[in-house]
Write a protein that holds these residues in place. Structure first.
Motif, short mmCIF file in Angstrom:
data_model
loop_
_atom_site.label_atom_id
_atom_site.label_comp_id
_atom_site.label_asym_id
_atom_site.label_seq_id
_atom_site.Cartn_x
_atom_site.Cartn_y
_atom_site.Cartn_z
N PHE A 88 0.81 -1.21 0.00
CA PHE A 88 0.00 0.00 0.00
C PHE A 88 0.85 1.27 0.00
O PHE A 88 0.46 2.28 -0.58
CB PHE A 88 -1.00 -0.03 1.16
CG PHE A 88 -2.05 -1.09 0.94
CD1 PHE A 88 -3.17 -0.82 0.16
CD2 PHE A 88 -1.90 -2.37 1.45
CE1 PHE A 88 -4.12 -1.79 -0.09
CE2 PHE A 88 -2.84 -3.35 1.20
CZ PHE A 88 -3.96 -3.07 0.43
N GLU A 89 2.03 1.19 0.61
CA GLU A 89 2.98 2.31 0.53
C GLU A 89 3.42 2.51 -0.91
O GLU A 89 3.55 3.64 -1.38
CB GLU A 89 4.21 2.05 1.41
CG GLU A 89 3.92 2.09 2.89
CD GLU A 89 5.06 1.49 3.73
OE1 GLU A 89 6.13 1.13 3.16
OE2 GLU A 89 4.87 1.37 4.95
N ARG A 90 3.66 1.41 -1.62
CA ARG A 90 4.10 1.48 -3.03
C ARG A 90 3.01 2.11 -3.90
O ARG A 90 3.30 2.96 -4.72
CB ARG A 90 4.47 0.08 -3.55
CG ARG A 90 5.65 -0.56 -2.85
CD ARG A 90 6.95 0.23 -2.97
NE ARG A 90 7.24 0.50 -4.35
CZ ARG A 90 7.76 1.64 -4.81
NH1 ARG A 90 8.09 2.60 -4.01
NH2 ARG A 90 7.98 1.81 -6.10
N VAL A 91 1.77 1.67 -3.74
CA VAL A 91 0.71 2.24 -4.58
C VAL A 91 0.50 3.71 -4.24
O VAL A 91 0.23 4.53 -5.11
CB VAL A 91 -0.59 1.41 -4.53
CG1 VAL A 91 -1.39 1.64 -3.27
CG2 VAL A 91 -1.47 1.70 -5.74
N GLU A 92 0.66 4.06 -2.97
CA GLU A 92 0.55 5.47 -2.59
C GLU A 92 1.65 6.29 -3.26
O GLU A 92 1.39 7.36 -3.81
CB GLU A 92 0.63 5.63 -1.07
CG GLU A 92 0.46 7.07 -0.61
CD GLU A 92 0.54 7.22 0.89
OE1 GLU A 92 1.17 8.21 1.33
OE2 GLU A 92 -0.01 6.37 1.62
N THR A 93 2.86 5.79 -3.25
CA THR A 93 3.99 6.48 -3.89
C THR A 93 3.75 6.60 -5.40
O THR A 93 3.92 7.67 -5.99
CB THR A 93 5.31 5.73 -3.61
OG1 THR A 93 5.53 5.71 -2.21
CG2 THR A 93 6.48 6.38 -4.31
N GLN A 94 3.34 5.51 -6.02
CA GLN A 94 3.07 5.52 -7.47
C GLN A 94 1.97 6.51 -7.82
O GLN A 94 2.01 7.16 -8.85
CB GLN A 94 2.69 4.12 -7.95
CG GLN A 94 3.81 3.12 -7.88
CD GLN A 94 3.34 1.69 -8.09
OE1 GLN A 94 2.18 1.43 -8.38
NE2 GLN A 94 4.25 0.74 -7.92
N SER A 95 0.98 6.62 -6.95
CA SER A 95 -0.18 7.47 -7.24
C SER A 95 0.16 8.96 -7.26
O SER A 95 -0.62 9.76 -7.77
CB SER A 95 -1.31 7.21 -6.23
OG SER A 95 -1.00 7.78 -4.97
N ARG A 96 1.30 9.32 -6.73
CA ARG A 96 1.71 10.73 -6.71
C ARG A 96 2.25 11.21 -8.05
O ARG A 96 2.42 12.40 -8.24
CB ARG A 96 2.77 10.96 -5.62
CG ARG A 96 2.24 10.82 -4.22
CD ARG A 96 3.32 11.20 -3.20
NE ARG A 96 3.00 10.63 -1.92
CZ ARG A 96 3.78 9.80 -1.25
NH1 ARG A 96 4.98 9.47 -1.71
NH2 ARG A 96 3.40 9.31 -0.09
N THR A 97 2.54 10.30 -8.95
CA THR A 97 3.09 10.70 -10.24
C THR A 97 1.97 11.11 -11.19
O THR A 97 0.88 10.54 -11.15
CB THR A 97 3.91 9.55 -10.88
OG1 THR A 97 3.04 8.46 -11.15
CG2 THR A 97 5.04 9.09 -9.97
N PRO A 98 2.23 12.10 -12.04
CA PRO A 98 1.17 12.58 -12.94
C PRO A 98 0.71 11.53 -13.95
O PRO A 98 -0.41 11.59 -14.43
CB PRO A 98 1.80 13.77 -13.65
CG PRO A 98 3.24 13.80 -13.29
CD PRO A 98 3.47 12.86 -12.15
N GLU A 99 1.56 10.55 -14.25
CA GLU A 99 1.18 9.53 -15.23
C GLU A 99 0.54 8.30 -14.59
O GLU A 99 0.45 7.25 -15.20
CB GLU A 99 2.38 9.13 -16.09
CG GLU A 99 3.56 8.54 -15.35
CD GLU A 99 4.51 9.58 -14.74
OE1 GLU A 99 5.36 9.17 -13.95
OE2 GLU A 99 4.40 10.77 -15.03
#
Length: 189
Positions: A88-99
């Motif tokens: 869930f930390e990984r998906v949260e980090t990924q979700s911060r990118t504009p793409e």
């Protein structure tokens, strides 16, 4: 002296399919895929029997990178609870990118509707494997009902991915507390 290695037509098609379908959806036209790959439609159909086969191959190709970016290393010293939270930390980090447009495998399943579509079958397997990961970690962590917890975590993962992917919500401060509540309720260490 550097030498550039030119990607094969197949590789260019797979890359174009991955990029365009993630950004624009699976209903992207064959002409747009071929144009982005610099490949003729005739060549595409010589390499793949159908657009569906191309989509499935494209999803299959990105599976290992997706899993590697999402799941903790198998040889790590994290507890089952920490391993679940890591996802869930990984998906949260990924979700911060504009793409970021959400989980590409869930998006394909939603758009395709047909569970027998080759790309939908690939996506289904990836999603089932994530649920199996959650279940195995829940069992290791002493969850009272590992199967139920795995399904709940998959629900949170998919919901978080979709909401962040469509820009409806930010995951920071939302997902981790939700997951911690589920882990606590299930008694996961």
């Amino acid at each position: 002296m550097t030498t550039e290695v030119k990607q094969s037509s197949r590789e260019r098609l797979l890359e174009a399919a991955a990029t365009l379908t993630y950004r624009d959806g699976v209903n992207i036209g064959v002409e747009a895929l071929c144009k982005a790959a610099g490949v003729s439609k005739r060549s595409m159909y010589q390499l793949f029997q159908s657009k569906g086969e191309l989509l499935a191959a494209s999803l299959e190709r990105r599976t290992s990178a997706y899993v590697a970016a999402l799941l903790p290393a198998a040889d790590g010293d994290r507890s089952p609870r920490e391993r679940i939270l890591y996802v869930f930390e990984r998906v949260e980090t990924q979700s911060r990118t504009p793409e970021f447009y959400g989980c590409p495998f869930l998006a394909a399943q939603i758009e395709l509707k047909d569970q027998d579509h080759p790309a939908s079958r690939v996506a289904h397997e990836v999603k089932e494997n994530l649920t199996a990961f959650f279940r195995a970690e829940a069992e290791q962590g002493g969850a009272s009902d590992p199967g139920l917890l795995a399904r709940q975590l998959s629900l949170v993962f998919d919901g978080a991915s979709v909401r962040a992917g469509i820009g409806a919500d930010k995951l920071a401060g939302l997902v981790a507390p939700t997951v911690i509540t589920l882990l606590d309720a299930a008694g996961v260490r």
